[in-house]
Design an enzyme around this catalytic site. Structure first.
Site, PDB file in Angstrom:
ATOM      1  N   TYR A  25       0.832  -1.205   0.000  1.00 43.99           N
ATOM      2  CA  TYR A  25       0.000   0.000   0.000  1.00 43.99           C
ATOM      3  C   TYR A  25       0.871   1.261   0.000  1.00 43.99           C
ATOM      4  O   TYR A  25       0.645   2.184  -0.783  1.00 43.99           O
ATOM      5  CB  TYR A  25      -0.927  -0.025   1.220  1.00 43.99           C
ATOM      6  CG  TYR A  25      -1.767   1.203   1.377  1.00 43.99           C
ATOM      7  CD1 TYR A  25      -2.827   1.465   0.520  1.00 43.99           C
ATOM      8  CD2 TYR A  25      -1.501   2.120   2.396  1.00 43.99           C
ATOM      9  CE1 TYR A  25      -3.596   2.609   0.665  1.00 43.99           C
ATOM     10  CE2 TYR A  25      -2.274   3.251   2.555  1.00 43.99           C
ATOM     11  CZ  TYR A  25      -3.313   3.492   1.687  1.00 43.99           C
ATOM     12  OH  TYR A  25      -4.070   4.630   1.830  1.00 43.99           O
ATOM     13  N   GLU A  47     -12.299   5.525   4.112  1.00 46.87           N
ATOM     14  CA  GLU A  47     -11.760   6.339   5.212  1.00 46.87           C
ATOM     15  C   GLU A  47     -12.823   6.523   6.294  1.00 46.87           C
ATOM     16  O   GLU A  47     -12.512   6.524   7.486  1.00 46.87           O
ATOM     17  CB  GLU A  47     -11.270   7.701   4.708  1.00 46.87           C
ATOM     18  CG  GLU A  47     -10.046   7.638   3.816  1.00 46.87           C
ATOM     19  CD  GLU A  47      -8.747   7.286   4.517  1.00 46.87           C
ATOM     20  OE1 GLU A  47      -8.716   7.171   5.767  1.00 46.87           O
ATOM     21  OE2 GLU A  47      -7.736   7.107   3.806  1.00 46.87           O
ATOM     22  N   TRP A  55      -5.996   1.338   9.842  1.00 48.41           N
ATOM     23  CA  TRP A  55      -6.116   1.302   8.391  1.00 48.41           C
ATOM     24  C   TRP A  55      -5.839  -0.101   7.854  1.00 48.41           C
ATOM     25  O   TRP A  55      -6.434  -0.509   6.861  1.00 48.41           O
ATOM     26  CB  TRP A  55      -5.192   2.344   7.752  1.00 48.41           C
ATOM     27  CG  TRP A  55      -5.360   2.387   6.266  1.00 48.41           C
ATOM     28  CD1 TRP A  55      -4.429   2.088   5.325  1.00 48.41           C
ATOM     29  CD2 TRP A  55      -6.538   2.740   5.531  1.00 48.41           C
ATOM     30  NE1 TRP A  55      -4.950   2.223   4.057  1.00 48.41           N
ATOM     31  CE2 TRP A  55      -6.249   2.627   4.162  1.00 48.41           C
ATOM     32  CE3 TRP A  55      -7.829   3.139   5.912  1.00 48.41           C
ATOM     33  CZ2 TRP A  55      -7.183   2.886   3.162  1.00 48.41           C
ATOM     34  CZ3 TRP A  55      -8.765   3.398   4.914  1.00 48.41           C
ATOM     35  CH2 TRP A  55      -8.442   3.279   3.557  1.00 48.41           C
TER      36      TRP A  55
END
Length: 188
Positions: A25, A47, A55
């Site tokens: 990522y 988000e 995350w």
């Protein structure tokens, strides 16, 4: 420590740790400019789902999110009703939070009310000018900025939900509106 050495001998932002998915990522997505209404709607939704969670949890569940939210096509998500909400609430492959699910559907409806490209233009209008300096350390990376606060305020004014200033700054980082790769990171 503000960077971490990966198995490929590259220095990366320390938040990556030793997780392979975080490395991918970080290397391929985080801080890379992302454009388009659908892509930014997906980023906004994810988000929002991340709020209060890590995350990495979202990254690991992202394939399932994409599947059950039909690729985050706003027109499809906007048509979701109570039956789809109940189905989503029963799906252990995603974050089963009714408020976040309903916000994603409501936000899709708001995106549909906008002209094509309007969400992209609106969100990118809050991107600060590129800085000549780079964060020297993770301590130099803010959680909220004047720009993320202004973006949040405008999106909320338009009726969007789960778009607080901290969430919008995370989106700005993720979508490349800001570049917070720290000095010493190979992406810097």
């Amino acid at each position: 420590m503000d960077t971490v050495l990966g198995p490929d001998e590259r220095q990366r932002c320390a938040w990556v740790g030793d997780d392979a998915e975080y490395r991918r990522y970080h290397d391929e997505e985080w801080g890379t400019p992302l454009r388009g209404d659908r892509a930014l709607f997906e980023k906004m939704a994810l988000e929002g789902f991340q709020a209060g969670l890590s995350w990495i949890t979202i990254l690991r569940k992202r394939p399932r999110f994409r599947e059950v939210f039909e690729g985050f096509e706003p027109a499809v998500v906007a048509a979701f009703g109570e039956a789809e909400i109940e189905k989503l609430m029963a799906d252990a492959g995603i974050i089963r939070n009714r408020a976040k699910i309903e916000a994603t559907i409501g936000n899709a409806r708001l995106v549909l009310e906008m002209a094509e490209g309007e969400l992209d233009a609106l969100m990118w209008s809050f991107a600060p000018a590129a800085s000549a300096s780079r964060p020297a350390s993770m301590a130099d990376v803010p959680a909220v900025t004047v720009e993320s606060t202004a973006m949040s305020k405008e999106l909320r004014r338009r009726g969007f939900r789960f778009v607080g200033p901290t969430t919008m700054y995370a989106l700005m980082q993720s979508a490349g509106m800001v570049d917070d790769h720290v000095a010493g990171c190979w992406r810097a």
